[in-house]
Motif scaffolding. Sequence first.
Motif, mmCIF file in Angstrom:
data_model
loop_
_atom_site.group_PDB
_atom_site.id
_atom_site.type_symbol
_atom_site.label_atom_id
_atom_site.label_comp_id
_atom_site.label_asym_id
_atom_site.label_seq_id
_atom_site.Cartn_x
_atom_site.Cartn_y
_atom_site.Cartn_z
ATOM 1 N N MET A 165 0.832 -1.207 0.000
ATOM 2 C CA MET A 165 0.000 0.000 0.000
ATOM 3 C C MET A 165 0.870 1.262 0.000
ATOM 4 S SD MET A 165 -2.762 -1.475 2.724
ATOM 5 C CE MET A 165 -4.029 -0.259 2.847
ATOM 6 N N LYS A 166 1.939 1.257 0.790
ATOM 7 C CA LYS A 166 2.845 2.410 0.832
ATOM 8 C C LYS A 166 3.489 2.632 -0.529
ATOM 9 C CE LYS A 166 4.037 2.266 5.724
ATOM 10 N NZ LYS A 166 5.090 2.045 6.730
ATOM 11 N N ASN A 177 -9.786 6.467 -0.285
ATOM 12 C CA ASN A 177 -10.133 5.175 0.326
ATOM 13 C C ASN A 177 -10.867 4.288 -0.667
ATOM 14 O OD1 ASN A 177 -9.003 6.009 2.731
ATOM 15 N ND2 ASN A 177 -10.941 6.409 3.752
ATOM 16 N N TYR A 182 -5.565 2.204 5.885
ATOM 17 C CA TYR A 182 -5.216 3.256 4.931
ATOM 18 C C TYR A 182 -6.137 4.436 5.185
ATOM 19 C CZ TYR A 182 -4.480 5.800 0.581
ATOM 20 O OH TYR A 182 -4.191 6.770 -0.334
ATOM 21 N N ILE A 186 -0.549 4.977 6.098
ATOM 22 C CA ILE A 186 -0.687 3.524 6.045
ATOM 23 C C ILE A 186 -0.069 2.979 7.321
ATOM 24 C CG2 ILE A 186 -0.061 1.419 4.829
ATOM 25 C CD1 ILE A 186 0.130 4.521 2.846
ATOM 26 N N ALA A 233 0.853 3.907 -3.033
ATOM 27 C CA ALA A 233 0.487 5.298 -2.758
ATOM 28 C C ALA A 233 1.601 6.242 -3.214
ATOM 29 C CB ALA A 233 0.191 5.493 -1.272
ATOM 30 N N LEU A 274 -8.319 2.886 -3.619
ATOM 31 C CA LEU A 274 -7.063 2.228 -3.257
ATOM 32 C C LEU A 274 -6.891 0.907 -4.000
ATOM 33 C CD1 LEU A 274 -4.517 2.290 -1.494
ATOM 34 C CD2 LEU A 274 -5.827 1.102 0.271
#
Length: 158
Positions: free
Chosen positions: A49-50, A89, A132, A144, A53, A92
């Motif tokens: 996720m990091k 959100n 997140y 995150i 993003a 994502l």
Amino acid sequence: MKKQGGFTLIELVVVIVILGILAVTAAPKFLNLQDDAKVSAVKGLAGAMKGAAGITYGKAAVAGEESKETGYITVDGVSTAVKYGYPTNATLADVVDGLDTDWVKNPTLPSDMTTSAAVYYGYEGFGCIATYTEAADQNTPAVIAVEGTAANCVVDNN
């Protein structure tokens, strides 16, 4: 006449008892491997996720969308909504492969965990989740984090 060599019944029983004691003391160490694997998978998800993003923010910066509260960029041929350059959100899953198919979104959390405006991903009923939270403004990027009550779950979320 030659005497035959071998183990007596008592010697065999003693060996079996010793092996049983070793098995009972070593088994708990191996029984918790599934929880450790789940915690590691959730930590890996947070890392994905990091990364996603960060890449999305880079694409948004190139497109000039990083300073806008609402904007759109194209990710893998899909128009993706961004907020201050970071995925929202709701979008994502557009930038993290497998997020919507491999993970439970907003799983049931343990009663002692608090909820916020974030979106949660993890295993149903497991006390470790990746959260997140979309960017709040230009100076507050998406957050995150890994949090939960499972052993080894809480990490340095910087």
